[in-house]
Design a protein around this motif. Structure first.
Motif, PDB file in Angstrom:
ATOM      1  N   SER A 414       0.844  -1.196   0.000  1.00 35.21           N
ATOM      2  CA  SER A 414       0.000   0.000   0.000  1.00 35.21           C
ATOM      3  C   SER A 414       0.880   1.247   0.000  1.00 35.21           C
ATOM      4  CB  SER A 414      -0.907  -0.018   1.234  1.00 35.21           C
ATOM      5  OG  SER A 414      -1.645   1.178   1.314  1.00 35.21           O
ATOM      6  N   GLU A 416       0.821   5.549  -0.085  1.00 41.43           N
ATOM      7  CA  GLU A 416       0.113   6.832   0.007  1.00 41.43           C
ATOM      8  C   GLU A 416       0.739   7.789  -1.005  1.00 41.43           C
ATOM      9  OE1 GLU A 416      -2.475   7.567   1.737  1.00 41.43           O
ATOM     10  OE2 GLU A 416      -2.620   5.827   3.088  1.00 41.43           O
ATOM     11  N   ASN A 418       0.010  10.848  -1.834  1.00 42.26           N
ATOM     12  CA  ASN A 418       0.261  12.203  -1.321  1.00 42.26           C
ATOM     13  C   ASN A 418       1.551  12.249  -0.509  1.00 42.26           C
ATOM     14  OD1 ASN A 418      -1.967  13.314  -2.491  1.00 42.26           O
ATOM     15  ND2 ASN A 418      -3.239  13.318  -0.645  1.00 42.26           N
ATOM     16  N   GLU A 419       1.774  11.235   0.300  1.00 39.49           N
ATOM     17  CA  GLU A 419       2.976  11.203   1.141  1.00 39.49           C
ATOM     18  C   GLU A 419       4.227  11.127   0.285  1.00 39.49           C
ATOM     19  OE1 GLU A 419       5.074   8.158   4.328  1.00 39.49           O
ATOM     20  OE2 GLU A 419       2.890   8.110   4.074  1.00 39.49           O
ATOM     21  N   ASP A 446      -8.281  12.883   1.833  1.00 35.97           N
ATOM     22  CA  ASP A 446      -8.911  11.550   1.837  1.00 35.97           C
ATOM     23  C   ASP A 446      -8.616  10.775   0.551  1.00 35.97           C
ATOM     24  OD1 ASP A 446     -10.055  12.156   4.323  1.00 35.97           O
ATOM     25  OD2 ASP A 446     -11.773  13.113   3.351  1.00 35.97           O
ATOM     26  N   PRO A 448      -7.451   7.842  -1.444  1.00 37.51           N
ATOM     27  CA  PRO A 448      -7.224   6.437  -1.074  1.00 37.51           C
ATOM     28  C   PRO A 448      -5.830   5.981  -1.486  1.00 37.51           C
ATOM     29  CG  PRO A 448      -8.615   6.545  -3.014  1.00 37.51           C
ATOM     30  CD  PRO A 448      -8.446   7.957  -2.528  1.00 37.51           C
ATOM     31  N   PRO A 449      -5.251   5.049  -0.750  1.00 33.11           N
ATOM     32  CA  PRO A 449      -3.926   4.532  -1.134  1.00 33.11           C
ATOM     33  C   PRO A 449      -4.016   3.690  -2.408  1.00 33.11           C
ATOM     34  CG  PRO A 449      -4.805   3.261   0.695  1.00 33.11           C
ATOM     35  CD  PRO A 449      -5.764   4.394   0.475  1.00 33.11           C
ATOM     36  N   ARG A 454       6.653   1.455  -3.960  1.00 31.85           N
ATOM     37  CA  ARG A 454       6.868   2.838  -3.548  1.00 31.85           C
ATOM     38  C   ARG A 454       8.016   3.486  -4.312  1.00 31.85           C
ATOM     39  NH1 ARG A 454       5.562   5.641   1.158  1.00 31.85           N
ATOM     40  NH2 ARG A 454       6.927   7.428   1.619  1.00 31.85           N
ATOM     41  N   THR A 486      -3.219  15.952  -7.098  1.00 34.35           N
ATOM     42  CA  THR A 486      -3.723  14.573  -6.969  1.00 34.35           C
ATOM     43  C   THR A 486      -5.227  14.650  -6.804  1.00 34.35           C
ATOM     44  OG1 THR A 486      -3.431  14.555  -4.565  1.00 34.35           O
ATOM     45  CG2 THR A 486      -1.602  13.708  -5.909  1.00 34.35           C
ATOM     46  N   GLN A 488      -9.065  11.962  -6.922  1.00 33.05           N
ATOM     47  CA  GLN A 488      -9.690  10.651  -7.087  1.00 33.05           C
ATOM     48  C   GLN A 488     -10.614  10.699  -8.294  1.00 33.05           C
ATOM     49  OE1 GLN A 488     -11.612   9.198  -3.588  1.00 33.05           O
ATOM     50  NE2 GLN A 488     -11.971   7.157  -4.448  1.00 33.05           N
ATOM     51  N   SER A 561      -6.856   2.454  -7.374  1.00 39.62           N
ATOM     52  CA  SER A 561      -6.648   2.624  -5.940  1.00 39.62           C
ATOM     53  C   SER A 561      -6.809   1.293  -5.225  1.00 39.62           C
ATOM     54  CB  SER A 561      -7.644   3.645  -5.378  1.00 39.62           C
ATOM     55  OG  SER A 561      -8.967   3.135  -5.459  1.00 39.62           O
TER      56      SER A 561
END
Length: 577
Positions: A414, A416, A418-419, A446, A448-449, A454, A486, A488, A561
């Motif tokens: 998984s 993220e 954004n991270e 919000d 989703p991952p 990575r 980013t 969804q 996602s």
């Protein structure tokens, strides 16, 4: 039973005794002739041998006549010799190659008009006075020539049956019956020979096709478990072609790890009658491994029993090539990441220098506090804590760089998005300042991952960011803006886009940017975007480029996602970068 009769010019027996004998024995003669001709048709000899025997039989029962069977090559079209054992070789050589025309001779005329041609007297018949065939026949002592087309069931002319005699004559009903019987048998013989040639050619073509494609065919009869395999199947299984292929022998070749799944597929096929499609490994007697793909279609034999008609293809070379290609792409991806070190060098120095400088300052402060009189132990402890914090920060930065630029196996999990994006923007902060680029990060809340690797996703985003910075290097007449967004999308997908206000791009070259070794940069290698698209496509996504409505260009990618059920099939490391 064989009866030989000599015929006069009119084709009747020469005397009264012969006439009476003919009338008594004619039915028995035709039965014997039909049986003999059918035996010749079923003799199993070559075409020339069988036709030669038919000609000899006709000459045997017909007395002084000589006969020949001439084939037609419609590619010319020309006449060519099939069999004429009783005729001189010089005569046959002259016949062979005659063009199929109405004036080339009785044989060619019969083929051309597709009808029987009777030349009762070549010497006096005005039709042949100017024909070279007349001179040829008379030179060999032949006066009459009866030519009958040998036709296929479809009506095409396969050849000509010719009877030649030294005296002028016309065929009688008896002889016409004989001619019709011979022409019929000859058509069977020629058609069977052509069919056999076609079958042999088809078998040879199939064998060559199987050899070139490394594919062996088989029929599996479930009622008896009998397996009939081609020669190529024997070669794939490394069996002698005289050794029968059995289901047990095939199972003995299956790799132990794949054995349960193959047996399950076979048993499922036995019970439900559905088609088979399965890829597995074979473990050969020398312990080498082959990768094979098995496909089979269910059918019913004439008795209604279930059988499978299928093929087994050796895909070992393809699998090894895919593995080599994956390794090469992995090396290429590593090169693309290393190439990024140049543009990132200033940011890397800045990011690492900050915590290192903090460590040096805190260490100096701590030293002064400890050497003071009296020592400031509380202050020294606080500076040590700050030094440890800076040391951990430096360690984390180096670890992230190490993960990004060293060769590592893909690790699916998984992620993220954004991270990952924030980390890279932090790493590029000094580059943004140095290039006077204003950054706007519009990262959706919000979000989703996603499932993926990575480091690979970092590599794609980093490549898009560096390309955007470079595209704005020469811009001085407007502000340099970088927008990272980013969001969804519908269908459980996540999209990331990088937009710049740089030189932009042409629609015509937008797709070419993703070709290997194509670049618009002076010092570019042309592998960054190629590798990036490869990574995104192996994450079940897409990567595209398009010009902005205003100045600059936008690169964006979309991947599924974590919430998407279909991602269960994507949870595997791509063989490439």
């Amino acid at each position: 039973m064989t009866i030989a009769c000599e015929f006069s010019r009119e084709g009747h027996p020469q005397n009264g005794a012969g006439q009476a004998a003919y009338e008594r024995t004619a039915p028995a003669f035709w039965r014997a002739s039909d049986n003999r001709l059918l035996e010749l048709a079923r003799s199993g000899g070559t075409l020339s041998e069988t036709l030669d025997s038919v000609c000899r039989f006709v000459e045997e029962v017909s007395g002084e006549c000589r006969c020949g069977i001439y084939l037609i090559d419609w590619r010319g079209p020309t006449v060519r010799t099939g069999a004429a054992p009783g005729l001189a070789a010089s005569f046959n050589a002259a016949i062979c190659g005659l063009p199929v025309r109405s004036d080339s001779g009785p044989c060619a005329r019969a083929a051309y008009l597709m009808t029987q041609v009777i030349a009762a007297d070549l010497d006096s018949d005005p039709l042949w006075q100017a024909s070279e065939f007349r001179s040829l026949a008379l030179a060999h002592g032949l006066r009459s020539c009866w030519c009958t087309p040998i036709c296929s069931p479809a009506g095409s002319v396969l050849g000509i049956f010719a009877i030649l005699q030294r005296s002028p004559a016309r065929p009688t009903p008896f002889q016409q019956n004989l001619i019709a019987g011979v022409a019929h048998v000859a058509s069977i013989v020629i058609e069977n020979a052509r069919l056999a040639v076609t079958i042999r050619r088809s078998e040879a073509a199939l064998a060559e096709t199987e050899r070139l494609s490394c594919t062996g065919s088989f029929v599996w009869r479930l009622s008896t478990d009998e397996v009939i395999g081609s020669g190529q199947l024997h070669r794939i299984l490394e069996l002698d072609e005289s050794q029968p292929v059995t289901l047990g022998l095939i199972r003995s070749r299956i790799h132990p790890v794949d054995h349960p799944s193959v047996c399950e597929a076979l048993e499922r096929a036995r019970s439900d009658g559905n088609d088979i499609e399965h890829e597995h490994r074979l473990l050969m007697p020398d312990q080498s491994i082959k990768y094979v793909r098995m496909t089979a279609h269910a059918a019913r034999d004439p008795d209604g029993h279930l059988e499978y008609i299928g093929a087994i293809q050796d895909v070992t070379e393809r699998r090894l090539s895919e593995a080599a290609l994956g390794k090469a792409r992995s090396e290429l991806a590593h090169v693309a990441r290393v190439v990024s070190l140049g543009p990132l060098s200033a940011s890397i120095v800045h990011e690492v220098n900050q915590p290192l400088s903090g460590i040096v300052i805190n260490a100096s402060t701590c030293l002064r506090m400890l050497t003071a009189d009296p020592p400031n132990v509380a202050g020294a402890l606080e500076t040590v804590r700050r030094a440890l914090r800076d040391a951990r920060l430096a360690s984390e930065i180096i670890a992230r760089l190490h993960a990004l630029f060293t060769k590592k196996e893909p690790k699916i999990g998984s992620v993220e998005l954004n991270e990952v994006t924030r980390e890279l923007l932090t790493l590029l902060q000094s580059d943004l300042q140095r290039h006077r680029v204003s950054l706007r990060a519009e990262l959706a809340e919000d979000l989703p991952p996603v499932i993926g690797d990575r480091v690979q996703l970092q590599q794609v985003i980093l490549n898009l960011l560096l390309n955007a910075l470079e595209a704005m290097n020469s811009i001085d007449d407007r502000s340099r803006r970088l927008v990272v967004r980013t969001e969804q999308e519908d269908g459980d997908r996540v999209r990331l886009s990088v937009s710049d206000s740089g030189v932009g791009l042409d629609f015509q070259i937008a797709e070419r940017l993703f070709e290997p070794f194509y670049t618009t940069k002076r010092s570019g290698m042309g592998i960054g975007l190629f590798v990036s698209r490869f990574i995104i496509e192996h994450h079940r996504g897409w990567l595209r480029a398009a010009p902005n409505d205003g100045p600059g260009a936008m690169f964006s990618f979309s991947i599924p996602s974590l919430g998407r059920e279909a991602m269960s099939s994507c949870c595997r490391a791509p063989r490439g970068p």
